[in-house]
Write a protein that holds these residues in place. Structure first.
Motif, PDB file in Angstrom:
ATOM      1  N   ARG A  76      -7.082   3.996  -9.852  1.00 46.06           N
ATOM      2  CA  ARG A  76      -7.382   2.995  -8.175  1.00 46.06           C
ATOM      3  C   ARG A  76      -8.130   1.978  -9.615  1.00 46.06           C
ATOM      4  N   ARG A 119       0.770   7.997   1.370  1.00 50.74           N
ATOM      5  CA  ARG A 119       0.692   9.351   1.479  1.00 50.74           C
ATOM      6  C   ARG A 119       0.871  10.084   3.042  1.00 50.74           C
ATOM      7  N   LEU A 141      -4.659   7.830   2.660  1.00 55.89           N
ATOM      8  CA  LEU A 141      -4.126   8.908   3.093  1.00 55.89           C
ATOM      9  C   LEU A 141      -4.138   9.835   3.936  1.00 55.89           C
ATOM     10  N   LEU A 193      -7.795  10.014  -7.382  1.00 58.03           N
ATOM     11  CA  LEU A 193      -6.798   8.302  -6.741  1.00 58.03           C
ATOM     12  C   LEU A 193      -8.042   6.920  -6.999  1.00 58.03           C
ATOM     13  N   GLN A 241      -9.027  12.376  -3.124  1.00 56.03           N
ATOM     14  CA  GLN A 241      -9.516  11.480  -3.193  1.00 56.03           C
ATOM     15  C   GLN A 241     -10.316  11.129  -4.556  1.00 56.03           C
ATOM     16  N   VAL A 265       0.798  -1.330   0.187  1.00 53.35           N
ATOM     17  CA  VAL A 265      -0.169  -0.360  -0.201  1.00 53.35           C
ATOM     18  C   VAL A 265       0.924   1.278  -0.263  1.00 53.35           C
ATOM     19  N   ASP A 266       0.545   2.070  -0.830  1.00 54.76           N
ATOM     20  CA  ASP A 266       1.127   3.654  -0.970  1.00 54.76           C
ATOM     21  C   ASP A 266       0.783   4.349   0.273  1.00 54.76           C
ATOM     22  N   ILE A 287      -3.194   2.883 -11.038  1.00 55.07           N
ATOM     23  CA  ILE A 287      -2.110   3.383  -9.370  1.00 55.07           C
ATOM     24  C   ILE A 287      -2.915   2.359  -8.846  1.00 55.07           C
ATOM     25  N   ASP A 324      -2.970   0.632  -4.205  1.00 54.47           N
ATOM     26  CA  ASP A 324      -3.845   0.763  -3.507  1.00 54.47           C
ATOM     27  C   ASP A 324      -3.218   1.212  -2.958  1.00 54.47           C
ATOM     28  N   THR A 325      -3.703   3.192  -2.035  1.00 55.90           N
ATOM     29  CA  THR A 325      -2.903   4.133  -1.359  1.00 55.90           C
ATOM     30  C   THR A 325      -3.459   4.617  -0.923  1.00 55.90           C
TER      31      THR A 325
END
Length: 262
Positions: free
Chosen positions: A47, A26, A57, A43, A40, A23-24, A52, A54-55
């Motif tokens: 996704r 940030r 924030l 992104l 959001q 998971v990225d 990209i 999974d992220t």
């Protein structure tokens, strides 16, 4: 699995994520709510398209009220502070300095299990609170979020899932003021209170203190390394059950962005 009307679709030790990649994470610092919402949305679209991974924030917001789709007129603030109508579930809440916010942008594995996802977010928050010293933090059946007995909410949840991708997320009260909650009906719940980790523990618990523990717990919960357990200590009526979506909350995001507040 606690509080669920059925067994989860996946075993407790299995990842709920569609991807096996890392998971990225940030770290964004303080971000205006509408700016974070735009981020959001962009992104989440990326996704869903697979461009990209999974992220999550991690951020804080300047002081603002956000009204979910089930917000009622009687919930709204009496102090004149801006309200942003938002496309998540739930009713009204406050965000501001001293509150740690996490927005997971996660592609969930099929079949999508919304209940399991929410319970995993709660489990991560319960671990963070208990590890910090709030040993009785847990759930109230019928109400989302994390609670301290008998009836004080220390963390709130509000999510949206579109095309299998999550948006919005959770807010953990670290050392924020509780003043702004006095001017609304928080989450539509008039028979319970709101608290902070600092208030419960009698020492300052900052956003910085809780950031790394929360990130670790979230990833563990999503991966199935932190299994959902039964931490229920009470039950209460669901504040959103049977309520229609309000016209305020149906206004689209582009209109919100141009008007800013309502």
């Amino acid at each position: 699995m606690s509080n669920a009307p059925r067994e989860p679709f996946f075993p407790a030790d299995r990842s709920i994520r569609a991807s096996k990649d890392s998971v990225d994470i940030r770290y964004l610092g303080e971000v205006d709510y509408l700016e974070a919402w735009d981020t959001q949305a962009a992104l989440a679209a990326d996704r869903a398209a697979g461009s990209i991974g999974d992220t999550i924030l991690i951020l804080t917001h300047p002081s603002v009220y956000t009204a979910g789709k089930r917000t009622q007129p009687e919930d709204l603030p009496t102090n004149g502070l801006a309200v942003v109508d938002v496309d998540r579930g739930g009713r009204i809440t406050w965000h501001g300095p001293g509150q740690l916010v996490a927005y997971p942008i996660i592609k969930l594995a099929d079949p999508v299990d919304v209940v399991d996802y929410v319970r995993r977010l709660e489990e991560a928050l319960i671990k963070v609170c208990r590890d910090a010293g709030i040993k009785d933090a847990g759930r109230i059946d019928g109400r989302s979020g994390v609670w301290v007995p008998p009836d004080r909410k220390v963390a709130a949840l509000g999510i949206r899932i579109t095309r299998g991708v999550t948006m919005h997320g959770l807010a953990l009260n670290c050392d924020n003021t509780l003043e702004y909650y006095e001017h609304i009906v928080p989450c539509g719940i008039s028979d319970a209170g709101v608290t902070t980790m600092t208030k419960e523990l009698g020492r300052d618990i900052s956003v910085e203190d809780m950031t790394a523990p929360l990130v670790d717990a979230l990833v563990q919960a999503l991966e199935g390394e932190l299994a959902v357990a039964d931490h229920t200590f009470a039950s209460a009526p669901d504040p959103t059950k049977g309520l229609p979506a309000q016209a305020r909350a149906r206004r689209d995001h582009s209109d919100q962005r141009s008007k800013g507040t309502v």
